[in-house]
Design a protein around this motif. Structure first.
Motif, PDB file in Angstrom:
ATOM      1  N   ALA A  89       0.829  -1.207   0.000  1.00  0.00           N
ATOM      2  CA  ALA A  89       0.000   0.000   0.000  1.00  0.00           C
ATOM      3  C   ALA A  89       0.867   1.261   0.000  1.00  0.00           C
ATOM      4  O   ALA A  89       0.582   2.216  -0.741  1.00  0.00           O
ATOM      5  CB  ALA A  89      -0.915  -0.015   1.227  1.00  0.00           C
ATOM      6  N   PHE A  90       1.938   1.257   0.795  1.00  0.00           N
ATOM      7  CA  PHE A  90       2.776   2.450   0.890  1.00  0.00           C
ATOM      8  C   PHE A  90       3.526   2.705  -0.428  1.00  0.00           C
ATOM      9  O   PHE A  90       3.593   3.843  -0.898  1.00  0.00           O
ATOM     10  CB  PHE A  90       3.765   2.327   2.054  1.00  0.00           C
ATOM     11  N   ALA A  91       4.059   1.615  -1.013  1.00  0.00           N
ATOM     12  CA  ALA A  91       4.767   1.773  -2.293  1.00  0.00           C
ATOM     13  C   ALA A  91       3.797   2.311  -3.350  1.00  0.00           C
ATOM     14  O   ALA A  91       4.153   3.192  -4.151  1.00  0.00           O
ATOM     15  CB  ALA A  91       5.364   0.444  -2.735  1.00  0.00           C
ATOM     16  N   ALA A  92       2.559   1.799  -3.332  1.00  0.00           N
ATOM     17  CA  ALA A  92       1.553   2.250  -4.302  1.00  0.00           C
ATOM     18  C   ALA A  92       1.208   3.719  -4.075  1.00  0.00           C
ATOM     19  O   ALA A  92       1.096   4.499  -5.035  1.00  0.00           O
ATOM     20  CB  ALA A  92       0.302   1.384  -4.188  1.00  0.00           C
ATOM     21  N   LEU A  93       1.057   4.099  -2.805  1.00  0.00           N
ATOM     22  CA  LEU A  93       0.717   5.482  -2.482  1.00  0.00           C
ATOM     23  C   LEU A  93       1.821   6.437  -2.942  1.00  0.00           C
ATOM     24  O   LEU A  93       1.546   7.478  -3.561  1.00  0.00           O
ATOM     25  CB  LEU A  93       0.481   5.619  -0.964  1.00  0.00           C
ATOM     26  N   VAL A  94       3.068   6.076  -2.648  1.00  0.00           N
ATOM     27  CA  VAL A  94       4.200   6.928  -3.054  1.00  0.00           C
ATOM     28  C   VAL A  94       4.238   7.036  -4.578  1.00  0.00           C
ATOM     29  O   VAL A  94       4.423   8.124  -5.132  1.00  0.00           O
ATOM     30  CB  VAL A  94       5.533   6.358  -2.490  1.00  0.00           C
ATOM     31  N   ALA A  95       4.043   5.895  -5.252  1.00  0.00           N
ATOM     32  CA  ALA A  95       4.061   5.907  -6.721  1.00  0.00           C
ATOM     33  C   ALA A  95       2.923   6.769  -7.264  1.00  0.00           C
ATOM     34  O   ALA A  95       3.109   7.539  -8.213  1.00  0.00           O
ATOM     35  CB  ALA A  95       3.948   4.485  -7.254  1.00  0.00           C
ATOM     36  N   PHE A  96       1.750   6.649  -6.643  1.00  0.00           N
ATOM     37  CA  PHE A  96       0.584   7.420  -7.081  1.00  0.00           C
ATOM     38  C   PHE A  96       0.873   8.920  -6.975  1.00  0.00           C
ATOM     39  O   PHE A  96       0.641   9.682  -7.916  1.00  0.00           O
ATOM     40  CB  PHE A  96      -0.628   7.033  -6.229  1.00  0.00           C
ATOM     41  N   LEU A  97       1.420   9.338  -5.819  1.00  0.00           N
ATOM     42  CA  LEU A  97       1.689  10.768  -5.613  1.00  0.00           C
ATOM     43  C   LEU A  97       2.810  11.254  -6.530  1.00  0.00           C
ATOM     44  O   LEU A  97       2.708  12.318  -7.145  1.00  0.00           O
ATOM     45  CB  LEU A  97       2.046  11.027  -4.147  1.00  0.00           C
ATOM     46  N   LEU A  98       3.884  10.462  -6.612  1.00  0.00           N
ATOM     47  CA  LEU A  98       5.007  10.868  -7.465  1.00  0.00           C
ATOM     48  C   LEU A  98       4.621  10.822  -8.944  1.00  0.00           C
ATOM     49  O   LEU A  98       5.195  11.535  -9.761  1.00  0.00           O
ATOM     50  CB  LEU A  98       6.221   9.962  -7.216  1.00  0.00           C
ATOM     51  N   GLY A  99       3.644   9.975  -9.235  1.00  0.00           N
ATOM     52  CA  GLY A  99       3.187   9.832 -10.619  1.00  0.00           C
ATOM     53  C   GLY A  99       2.762  11.155 -11.222  1.00  0.00           C
ATOM     54  O   GLY A  99       2.967  11.399 -12.419  1.00  0.00           O
ATOM     55  N   PHE A 100       2.165  12.027 -10.376  1.00  0.00           N
ATOM     56  CA  PHE A 100       1.715  13.329 -10.875  1.00  0.00           C
ATOM     57  C   PHE A 100       2.891  14.160 -11.398  1.00  0.00           C
ATOM     58  O   PHE A 100       2.722  15.019 -12.243  1.00  0.00           O
ATOM     59  CB  PHE A 100       0.962  14.094  -9.776  1.00  0.00           C
ATOM     60  N   LEU A 101       4.080  13.891 -10.855  1.00  0.00           N
ATOM     61  CA  LEU A 101       5.267  14.621 -11.319  1.00  0.00           C
ATOM     62  C   LEU A 101       5.991  13.874 -12.431  1.00  0.00           C
ATOM     63  O   LEU A 101       6.240  14.426 -13.496  1.00  0.00           O
ATOM     64  CB  LEU A 101       6.243  14.828 -10.144  1.00  0.00           C
ATOM     65  N   VAL A 102       6.295  12.598 -12.167  1.00  0.00           N
ATOM     66  CA  VAL A 102       7.203  11.902 -13.103  1.00  0.00           C
ATOM     67  C   VAL A 102       6.507  11.445 -14.380  1.00  0.00           C
ATOM     68  O   VAL A 102       7.171  11.263 -15.401  1.00  0.00           O
ATOM     69  CB  VAL A 102       7.915  10.700 -12.438  1.00  0.00           C
ATOM     70  N   LEU A 103       5.195  11.270 -14.345  1.00  0.00           N
ATOM     71  CA  LEU A 103       4.532  10.763 -15.544  1.00  0.00           C
ATOM     72  C   LEU A 103       4.294  11.842 -16.600  1.00  0.00           C
ATOM     73  O   LEU A 103       3.721  11.594 -17.649  1.00  0.00           O
ATOM     74  CB  LEU A 103       3.220  10.054 -15.176  1.00  0.00           C
ATOM     75  N   ARG A 104       4.790  13.047 -16.305  1.00  0.00           N
ATOM     76  CA  ARG A 104       4.798  14.086 -17.351  1.00  0.00           C
ATOM     77  C   ARG A 104       5.986  13.847 -18.279  1.00  0.00           C
ATOM     78  O   ARG A 104       6.057  14.406 -19.360  1.00  0.00           O
ATOM     79  CB  ARG A 104       4.992  15.468 -16.711  1.00  0.00           C
ATOM     80  N   LEU A 105       6.944  13.059 -17.776  1.00  0.00           N
ATOM     81  CA  LEU A 105       8.176  12.834 -18.541  1.00  0.00           C
ATOM     82  C   LEU A 105       8.028  11.623 -19.447  1.00  0.00           C
ATOM     83  O   LEU A 105       7.228  10.729 -19.185  1.00  0.00           O
ATOM     84  CB  LEU A 105       9.352  12.611 -17.576  1.00  0.00           C
ATOM     85  N   ARG A 106       8.843  11.602 -20.500  1.00  0.00           N
ATOM     86  CA  ARG A 106       8.800  10.481 -21.438  1.00  0.00           C
ATOM     87  C   ARG A 106      10.216   9.967 -21.703  1.00  0.00           C
ATOM     88  O   ARG A 106      11.200  10.656 -21.442  1.00  0.00           O
ATOM     89  CB  ARG A 106       8.169  10.900 -22.773  1.00  0.00           C
TER      90      ARG A 106
END
Lengths: 308, 398
Positions: A89-106
């Motif tokens: 759950a914690f790894a998923a939560l961190v990924a979810f939050l960081l996703g808003f930043l890193v998933l802008r990148l390609r």
């Protein structure tokens, strides 16, 4: 719709895998646990790769899961099952939050950022000594199931089945078409009404959840976590090599790759004690050079040739 | 031809079965790709060969089964499982990394085979084992006993050679578990008697190799003794950078678990002080060391590069003598017999077992203080095995 007969082979395989501890001793079970760990990581990596995004952050989320589980267990006395689920759950939560930043990148920018994320997690854990144990890490008073081989086998097997299930779900659902479309042409996918960000976020969160879960299970099975071992680059490099060898963009590819490399590495170690790593490395290089689509890719190609 | 081949295969099979049935099996694990495990395993094989040539133990031959742990916890666990359940070994020896040992502890506890361990310096391993692990015989010093031995050594050197001034100490440590635990235990130990400071660095072995910030801080501190705790990969680049930055403390001391193979051949190595359990110069004062060294060089055509060679060699002898004294392979009898160990080892000291902070059977407690002099590691402390007096101060860079 698939014929019921098509499900017989996978179901028989799952059943046979679950029965192995009845026939196998503690040593093959220990090797299998290690293979399952890397297999689940390879599958999770491939799940995101299907969108075209290459993550180098496997070790980061694996380590994050390891530390979440061991900290909860050592500092708060949380039960092992809760600690392992919390790791996911914690790894998923961190990924979810960081996703808003890193998933802008390609492409490379995304890859390098995920690599850096792992390093950042490691540095935080390394320096927050009072809570994480610092460089010396933390040790559990007792491993889960008292270290009983068959129970540990079934635990890692269950986690592997979960990863396989998630991957198959991705393959059989609308997600598959969305991710493939994003990989092939992002602009065309957007024009077709696919929500690119939402799909990438789901894939990134789901793959990180599996990586965190595997880390949590690993730490509860071996009983300790140190930054150098929990965030070891091997947890990124080996799953990559396994997926590439077996064949990417599928569930079967990483399974085949992890099984082959896991068994080959153990066999070579026993046959050539001084120098097996050299032969192992050579095999990986040769296979990737001459079989760029991996083994499963080759099987699929042969099958489609035969079917005309 | 076919008949001959069948006979040959059959007789070979029968011979191997008979051999395996009659042999005392010792299981061992090391990281064979690393110089410590490579030379450790070779030292153990040498000891087994010597013991077998001399008639074996209790009329039986020793059989050594080595599995590579690759320096990884999961592989270390699989190695123990294989040795115990497939190879059916009677005893276990080996090990180097504390992380591998930590992963192996639950499995070792499960089988409770008598273990003569050659590795694992971290006190965490001792804590994980607990006081009940009477089957665990730990040869390698713990981090805190090593720290205590350095304090004892430097105090003795300061007392014997009044010109050697040691008041200010600076410890540079690699930022991982090994370096940090060295720093913590040294700080605790030395702070009472010395002025103490330190700084971490990223080891070249782990992707680092830039020591300039750390050297700058050390230079400002003006230490009487500069120590670094890192890995073999740091040895030469750190000296190169110290030379470039004109940093030449009166005592330049390194404490990696192993040194680069040809470190002594470098001009930079001269008068660098180091910690270790063994050096070829001990051959001058210890006949067991000389016997080991000559046999090792004759068999493998290379010099033992780390103390893990003589340490593993000693582990096999300690175990073999314990089995002899016990008169059987029964674990309880062998544990009792091992408790009586007094073995003059190739490391230049007599090995015996006594309790440490947690476990009952701790073997060696001290590391030695050595110094590179003319391409050779000389022992400067303990004085009973001293091969040369220390060169002091460390000469300024030209």
């Amino acid at each position: 719709m698939k014929k019921p007969a098509n499900y017989i082979f996978p179901l028989a395989l799952i059943f046979a895998g679950g029965l192995l501890p009845v026939f196998l001793g503690a040593y093959p079970q220990a090797v299998a646990r290690s293979v399952f760990t890397f297999m689940a990581l390879a599958i999770s990596w491939d799940m995101l790769l299907r969108s075209g995004q290459i993550s180098f952050g496997i070790a980061g989320f694996f380590g994050l899961g390891s530390y979440t589980a061991i900290i909860l267990s050592v500092r708060a006395g949380v039960a092992p099952v809760v600690a392992m689920l919390s790791a996911a759950a914690f790894a998923a939560l961190v990924a979810f939050l960081l996703g808003f930043l890193v998933l802008r990148l390609r492409s490379t920018y995304f890859s390098i950022t995920t690599l850096a994320l792992g390093e950042i997690f490691k540095v935080i854990i390394h320096n927050w000594s009072s809570f994480t144990g610092g460089p010396e890490g933390l040790v559990l008073p007792q491993v889960v199931f008292g270290g009983k081989s068959s129970s540990l086998y079934w635990l890692s097997y269950a986690i592997l089945l979960f990863a396989v299930g998630a991957s198959v779900l991705f393959e059989k659902s609308k997600m598959h078409f969305s991710l493939t479309a994003i990989r092939n042409n992002e602009i065309a996918a957007r024009t077709s009404g696919i929500n690119i960000f939402a799909n990438l976020l789901i894939a990134f969160t789901a793959s990180s959840l599996i990586q965190g879960l595997v880390g949590g299970v690993h730490v509860m099975s071996y009983g300790f976590a140190m930054p150098d071992t929990a965030f070891d680059a091997n947890y990124t490099l080996l799953p990559l090599a396994m997926a590439l060898l077996g064949g990417i963009h599928s569930t079967w590819g990483p399974i085949i790759g992890a099984l082959l490399l896991g068994v080959i590495s153990e066999y070579l170690k026993l046959m050539i004690p001084y120098g097996h790593l050299l032969v192992y490395g050579l095999i990986i290089i040769l296979v990737i050079l001459f079989m760029p689509r991996g083994i499963y890719g080759l099987i699929k190609k042969e099958r489609s040739k035969r079917n005309g | 031809m076919k008949k001959f081949l069948t006979m040959f295969v059959l007789s070979a099979f029968l011979a191997s079965t008979a051999f395996a049935q009659g042999a005392i099996k010792i299981g061992a694990n090391w990281n064979l790709a690393d110089i410590t495990g490579n030379h450790g395993s070779k030292g153990a094989m040498l000891a087994v060969e010597e013991i077998n040539k001399a008639g074996g133990v209790l009329g039986k031959q020793l059989q050594l089964v080595i599995v590579d742990d690759e320096g990884k916890g999961d592989k270390g666990v699989a190695a123990i499982e294989k040795l115990v359940t497939v190879d059916k070994v009677d005893f276990l020896i080996g090990g180097m990394s504390s992380a591998v040992a930590l992963a192996q502890v639950p499995t070792m506890k499960k089988y409770q085979k008598v273990v003569v361990s050659t590795g694992a310096a971290s006190y965490l391993v001792e804590n994980a084992l607990g006081a009940d692990a009477d089957w665990y015989f730990h040869l390698h010093p713990w981090d805190y006993t090593q720290g205590a031995s350095y304090l004892e050594g430097w105090t003795a050197i300061r007392n014997k050679y009044p010109n050697i001034k040691i008041d200010r100490m600076f410890l540079a440590y690699e930022e991982g578990a090994f370096g940090k635990s060295s720093y913590d235990s040294s700080k605790k130990m030395f702070e009472k008697d010395f002025q103490f400071d330190g700084e971490s660095f990223k080891s070249a072995a782990l992707g680092g190799g830039d020591y300039t910030a750390m050297i700058e801080k050390a230079k400002e501190y003006k230490p009487d003794i500069f120590l670094w705790a890192g890995y073999d990969a740091d040895a030469l680049p750190m000296l190169e950078q110290a030379k470039a930055m004109r940093f030449s403390p009166p005592l330049f001391v390194g404490a990696p678990p192993g040194w680069p193979k040809d470190f002594g051949k470098s001009k930079l190595a001269d008068n660098v002080t180091l910690y270790g359990m063994w050096a070829p110069s001990i051959n001058d004062v210890n006949p067991v060391s000389k016997k080991f060294y000559d046999a090792f060089v004759a068999k493998y055509k290379e010099e033992p590069a780390t103390y893990f060679g003589p340490l593993a060699y000693s582990a096999v002898y300690v175990l073999a003598e314990g089995i002899k004294r016990a008169g059987s392979l029964d674990s309880t009898a062998v544990i009792k017999a091992l408790e009586q160990t007094k073995y003059l080892s190739a490391l230049g000291e007599t090995i015996s077992f006594s309790p440490s902070n947690v476990i009952k059977h701790q073997g060696i407690r001290n590391q030695k203080i050595l110094q590179w002099q003319n391409g050779r590691q000389e022992v400067i402390w303990p004085f009973e095995v001293q091969t040369r007096p220390p060169v002091y101060p460390f000469p300024a860079w030209k």
